[in-house]
Design an enzyme around this catalytic site. Structure first.
Site, short mmCIF file in Angstrom:
data_model
loop_
_atom_site.label_atom_id
_atom_site.label_comp_id
_atom_site.label_asym_id
_atom_site.label_seq_id
_atom_site.Cartn_x
_atom_site.Cartn_y
_atom_site.Cartn_z
N ALA A 76 0.85 -1.20 0.00
CA ALA A 76 0.00 0.00 0.00
C ALA A 76 0.88 1.24 0.00
O ALA A 76 1.99 1.23 0.54
CB ALA A 76 -0.89 0.00 1.24
N GLU A 119 -0.37 -9.45 -1.05
CA GLU A 119 -1.79 -9.85 -0.98
C GLU A 119 -2.44 -9.83 -2.37
O GLU A 119 -3.28 -10.67 -2.68
CB GLU A 119 -2.54 -8.94 0.00
CG GLU A 119 -2.11 -9.22 1.44
CD GLU A 119 -2.74 -8.29 2.45
OE1 GLU A 119 -2.63 -7.05 2.26
OE2 GLU A 119 -3.35 -8.78 3.41
N1 CO8 Z 1 4.49 3.53 -0.58
C1 CO8 Z 1 4.92 4.68 -1.14
N2 CO8 Z 1 6.14 4.86 -1.67
C2 CO8 Z 1 6.97 3.81 -1.64
C3 CO8 Z 1 6.61 2.59 -1.06
C4 CO8 Z 1 5.28 2.45 -0.53
N3 CO8 Z 1 4.84 1.30 0.00
N4 CO8 Z 1 7.64 1.72 -1.16
C5 CO8 Z 1 8.63 2.41 -1.77
N5 CO8 Z 1 8.23 3.66 -2.06
C6 CO8 Z 1 8.99 4.72 -2.73
C7 CO8 Z 1 10.06 5.28 -1.82
O1 CO8 Z 1 9.51 6.25 -0.98
C8 CO8 Z 1 11.04 5.84 -2.84
O2 CO8 Z 1 10.53 7.07 -3.31
P1 CO8 Z 1 11.54 8.31 -3.54
O3 CO8 Z 1 12.50 7.83 -4.60
O4 CO8 Z 1 10.64 9.39 -3.98
O5 CO8 Z 1 12.21 8.54 -2.23
C9 CO8 Z 1 10.95 4.86 -3.99
O6 CO8 Z 1 9.71 4.17 -3.83
C10 CO8 Z 1 12.06 3.82 -3.99
O7 CO8 Z 1 12.06 3.21 -2.70
P2 CO8 Z 1 13.37 3.09 -1.80
O8 CO8 Z 1 14.31 4.22 -2.10
O9 CO8 Z 1 12.95 2.90 -0.39
O10 CO8 Z 1 14.02 1.78 -2.40
P3 CO8 Z 1 14.93 0.73 -1.65
O11 CO8 Z 1 15.44 -0.20 -2.69
O12 CO8 Z 1 15.93 1.42 -0.78
O13 CO8 Z 1 13.94 -0.08 -0.66
C11 CO8 Z 1 11.93 -1.27 -0.08
C12 CO8 Z 1 12.91 -0.86 -1.21
C13 CO8 Z 1 12.60 -2.21 0.88
C14 CO8 Z 1 10.76 -1.98 -0.78
C15 CO8 Z 1 11.45 0.00 0.66
O14 CO8 Z 1 11.04 0.96 -0.31
C16 CO8 Z 1 10.32 -0.23 1.59
O15 CO8 Z 1 10.51 -0.77 2.68
N6 CO8 Z 1 9.08 0.18 1.18
C17 CO8 Z 1 7.95 0.12 2.04
C18 CO8 Z 1 7.35 -1.27 2.11
C19 CO8 Z 1 6.11 -1.20 2.95
O16 CO8 Z 1 6.17 -1.00 4.14
N7 CO8 Z 1 4.92 -1.33 2.26
C20 CO8 Z 1 3.65 -1.07 2.90
C21 CO8 Z 1 3.17 -2.31 3.56
S1 CO8 Z 1 1.67 -2.02 4.35
C22 CO8 Z 1 0.53 -2.60 3.28
O17 CO8 Z 1 0.81 -2.96 2.16
C23 CO8 Z 1 -0.84 -2.62 3.84
C24 CO8 Z 1 -1.86 -3.29 2.94
C25 CO8 Z 1 -3.18 -3.07 3.61
C26 CO8 Z 1 -4.34 -3.62 2.86
C27 CO8 Z 1 -5.57 -3.37 3.69
C28 CO8 Z 1 -6.87 -3.57 2.94
C29 CO8 Z 1 -8.09 -3.28 3.80
#
Ligand code: CO8
Length: 265
Positions: A76, A119
């Site tokens: 998300a 998911e």
């Molecule tokens: N949301 C928004 N932006 C994101 C997300 C995300 N989930 N993941 C990455 N990005 C963005 C980063 O902010 C970054 O943007 P910018 O270049 O503008 O700074 C860009 O993507 C690249 O990301 P990173 O620089 O962080 O890349 P890395 O290679 O260093 O790291 C990771 C990759 C490990 C994937 C890292 O980006 C990360 O941990 N992302 C977040 C993962 C996360 O926590 N996801 C959310 C989980 S919660 C969820 O999915 C809830 C679902 C609920 C459903 C409910 C239904 C009712």
């Protein structure tokens, strides 16, 4: 067909009957915001329209993939959680639309597949992953849990310990481990990934489409109902398929020692 929605690219190949949806927010690792969720549903509806004018079933399989080099989907969109849980609760989510979509949906996973992205993949019929892909439920790090079926699906595929480990630790696991646990259907070497996925999907798209639809319905029913009801449902599906031209074609092709040509009739 070749259409660009705001956050999803939609393609349909007439010859093979294969549709492709590409989640197209690579700068945010294809994180699911409201627009992307809506566009996945809209893309599936566009693909389903291919069946409207067809004589039989035109759309045989759908590949769901992420744009860019790094991610299938990083979950998300963090920052958009308010609109994740708000909104019209009677509207069907993209997870449900994928699950109930008549054609099989194949998640083509090359890179991060996290949270709501995992998911989304779990709602698909198959998860095909490159060996460099990474899986996890990072929700716990945000003080929430996988709320769109992640725990339920992983528990069914891999058992309660694995579901709890993934959801409680938030740790990422490799494609190899995800494959061993049954969370991923197949894991392919990175340099063979594209060809292997094409071969898998082409094979699926050549199968009898009404039988494939029935098998998908039966498999969904199997996790939702008791055995007696499921068996009665399968019997009904089976009897319906006996009446189809595809069944006659399959039997004729076997007798004539040739490849069948199924049309979905
Ligand atoms: N949301 C928004 N932006 C994101 C997300 C995300 N989930 N993941 C990455 N990005 C963005 C980063 O902010 C970054 O943007 P910018 O270049 O503008 O700074 C860009 O993507 C690249 O990301 P990173 O620089 O962080 O890349 P890395 O290679 O260093 O790291 C990771 C990759 C490990 C994937 C890292 O980006 C990360 O941990 N992302 C977040 C993962 C996360 O926590 N996801 C959310 C989980 S919660 C969820 O999915 C809830 C679902 C609920 C459903 C409910 C239904 C009712």
């Amino acid at each position: 067909m070749d259409e660009s929605l705001e956050t999803v690219l939609v393609q349909f190949d007439d010859d093979s009957g294969i549709g492709t949806l590409t989640m197209n927010r690579p700068d945010a690792l294809n994180a699911l915001n409201g627009q992307l969720r809506d566009d996945i549903i809209a893309g599936l509806e566009l693909l389903e329209e291919e069946n409207a004018d067809a004589d039989g079933v035109a759309l045989r399989a759908v590949v769901l993939e992420g744009a860019g080099e790094k991610a299938f989907c990083a979950g998300a969109d963090i920052g958009g959680f308010a609109d994740e849980s708000a909104g019209d609760s009677s509207a069907r989510s993209h997870y449900e639309v994928i699950r109930d979509f008549p054609a099989p949906v194949i998640a083509k996973i090359d890179g991060y597949c996290l949270g709501g992205g995992l998911e989304t993949a779990l709602a698909c019929d198959f998860r095909l992953a490159s060996e460099g892909s990474t899986f996890g439920f990072p929700e716990v790090n945000l003080g929430i849990l996988p709320g769109a079926g992640g725990i339920q699906y992983v528990e069914k595929l891999a058992g309660p310990a694995v579901a709890k480990e993934l959801a409680m630790t938030g740790e990422h696991i490799s494609a190899e481990r995800a494959g061993e646990e049954g969370i991923v259907t197949h894991v392919y070497a990175d340099d063979e990934f594209g060809d292997e996925v094409d071969a898998f999907v082409t094979d699926l798209a050549g199968q009898a489409p009404l039988a494939i639809q029935g098998i998908k319905k039966s498999a969904t029913m199997a996790v939702q109902t008791g055995l007696e009801e499921g068996l009665a449902y399968d019997r009904q599906l089976f009897e319906g398929l006996l009446e189809t031209e595809d069944h006659a074609e399959g039997a004729a092709a076997f007798a004539e020692d040739r490849e069948p040509e199924f049309e979905g009739k």
